[in-house]
Write an enzyme that holds these catalytic residues in place. Sequence first.
Site, mmCIF file in Angstrom:
data_model
loop_
_atom_site.group_PDB
_atom_site.id
_atom_site.type_symbol
_atom_site.label_atom_id
_atom_site.label_comp_id
_atom_site.label_asym_id
_atom_site.label_seq_id
_atom_site.Cartn_x
_atom_site.Cartn_y
_atom_site.Cartn_z
ATOM 1 N N SER A 238 57.683 56.678 56.060
ATOM 2 C CA SER A 238 57.720 57.977 56.731
ATOM 3 C C SER A 238 59.129 58.559 56.596
ATOM 4 O O SER A 238 59.618 58.719 55.476
ATOM 5 C CB SER A 238 57.271 57.823 58.189
ATOM 6 O OG SER A 238 57.054 59.082 58.786
ATOM 7 N N GLU B 267 46.572 60.132 55.842
ATOM 8 C CA GLU B 267 47.846 60.297 56.544
ATOM 9 C C GLU B 267 47.740 61.179 57.793
ATOM 10 O O GLU B 267 48.301 60.875 58.840
ATOM 11 C CB GLU B 267 48.887 60.929 55.598
ATOM 12 C CG GLU B 267 49.232 60.106 54.374
ATOM 13 C CD GLU B 267 50.317 59.082 54.620
ATOM 14 O OE1 GLU B 267 50.708 58.878 55.783
ATOM 15 O OE2 GLU B 267 50.775 58.467 53.636
ATOM 16 N N HIS C 199 48.585 57.479 58.789
ATOM 17 C CA HIS C 199 50.028 57.368 58.611
ATOM 18 C C HIS C 199 50.571 56.140 59.338
ATOM 19 O O HIS C 199 50.321 55.937 60.517
ATOM 20 C CB HIS C 199 50.677 58.639 59.163
ATOM 21 C CG HIS C 199 52.137 58.764 58.860
ATOM 22 N ND1 HIS C 199 52.615 58.899 57.582
ATOM 23 C CD2 HIS C 199 53.220 58.784 59.674
ATOM 24 C CE1 HIS C 199 53.931 59.018 57.622
ATOM 25 N NE2 HIS C 199 54.319 58.938 58.876
#
Length: 499
Positions: free
Chosen positions: A190, A310, A411
């Site tokens: 991330s 995600e 995610h």
Amino acid sequence: MARHDCTVIARTRYGQVEGIVDDGIAVWKGIPYAAPPIGALRLRAPTKPESWTGVRSATEFGHIAPQSAQGPMPIDPGLTLGEDCLTLNVWAPDNADDLPVMVWIHGGAYFIGSSAQRMFDGHNLVRQGRVVLVTINYRLGALGFLDFSSFGDFDSNLGLRDQIAALEWVRDNIDAFGGDPSNVTLFGESAGGGAVTTLLTSPAAAGLFHRAIAESSPATSVYGAARASSIAERFLELADVKPDRLRELSVDEFVRVGAELVQDIPSKVPGTLAVAPTVDGDVVPHYPVASFQKGRQSQVPLLIGTNRDEASLFKLMKSPLMPITPDKIHEMFQAIAADHPQLPEDEEAEIALAYPHYPSRKTAMEISRDAAFRMPTLWIAEAHSRLAPTYVYRFDHASPLFRLTGIGATHGTEVPYVFGNFGVIPKDPTYKLGGRKAAKIVARRMQQRWIDFAHGRQPWTSYDETSRTTLLIDKEDREVDDPDFELRRAWGEEVVAFS
């Protein structure tokens, strides 16, 4: 390293540190890699730590960077927040010698998270991989990723500068912990993945790492000076403070106003972040994806990829960090078009052709996923593969509960597979309907691929502009050629992003 029963001492350039040996793994925590960024050093580039005499205890995590305790990422009990947060942690096999080093940059949208999260405990990865693991803290939020440099004597990209300082510490000291400073893999997820792709284009970081892994990198969330200055100005307005009083503002106020800004900016301009790296002509000389496309990046092997679903996490969190409705997607494209008048007027319509059910809510999340993560990854992979070995993956594995609820491989869900840590988050519902045994099998395979890469071995077939071979990670791994052909054709080669 020197052994004393269940403790272990390493000698750094700044003094000796004492860690513990836990189940065959030597662990040191809270080692300072830079001076505390407080007082006159607040909002300035990191400086070297002061040396100490005697043996410094390194058995407890240091302070984590100031952040909201009510944020979306729970802070583990026993951890403390403080500006004096520039520390790192080391895990190494007992009696390690000249092993590959892996340096982890945690995620958290550049405003939350820490190296002390239970998910990042290094025992499993180090034991399986015969590597030395380093996890680092860096400044977050307004104290780390707002650019006040146009308002006075402040430095830009402080969080990135911290990461570079940590890599310099690794270069100068990791041999004392059994690591090879000439064999360093930088990896992150991330915002940590975004830091990796950005540092690949930073001259200040060149030579400090020799391989890179970027998981779900928001590589285009790097903004120019004008946007960065306007966001910093908005912080000053919300805080009702003059620039020359910023060093007097309380930490609590920095966190409170920063948290308000994190919500405010993406709500007004969907697809943007309030805190992020800045193109400053120094640490970040150019937009990172553009640097890749012009061949200006460090030419080191790169492993890069995203997760299949995600955006579903941001729907679950009701977070504005990603636009996930058709209206917000339309606003995002309008704002990007205003930034880039050279883009075709029908850019949104052309891209939408790759999504047959647009403008459904599900398709809006897919477009958001691809704008933020998948397309930047493909743009980087394509450019980097011309110059250095490149390996692309897509993480598709999800527990039965996540599949049933539509969360899928969202995610961040690959992180426990990389570290081999499951069930470390309190009240984690991920495996309530089973699937833990299958997940651990996937994790062992995935860990081994990451470890192979760090050791200089080929983890799977490399990506190139002819085959575009991509590893799809699931119960059974599959190598597939160009699984994103339709996406690439719709989005094109010109970067669609904010400036």
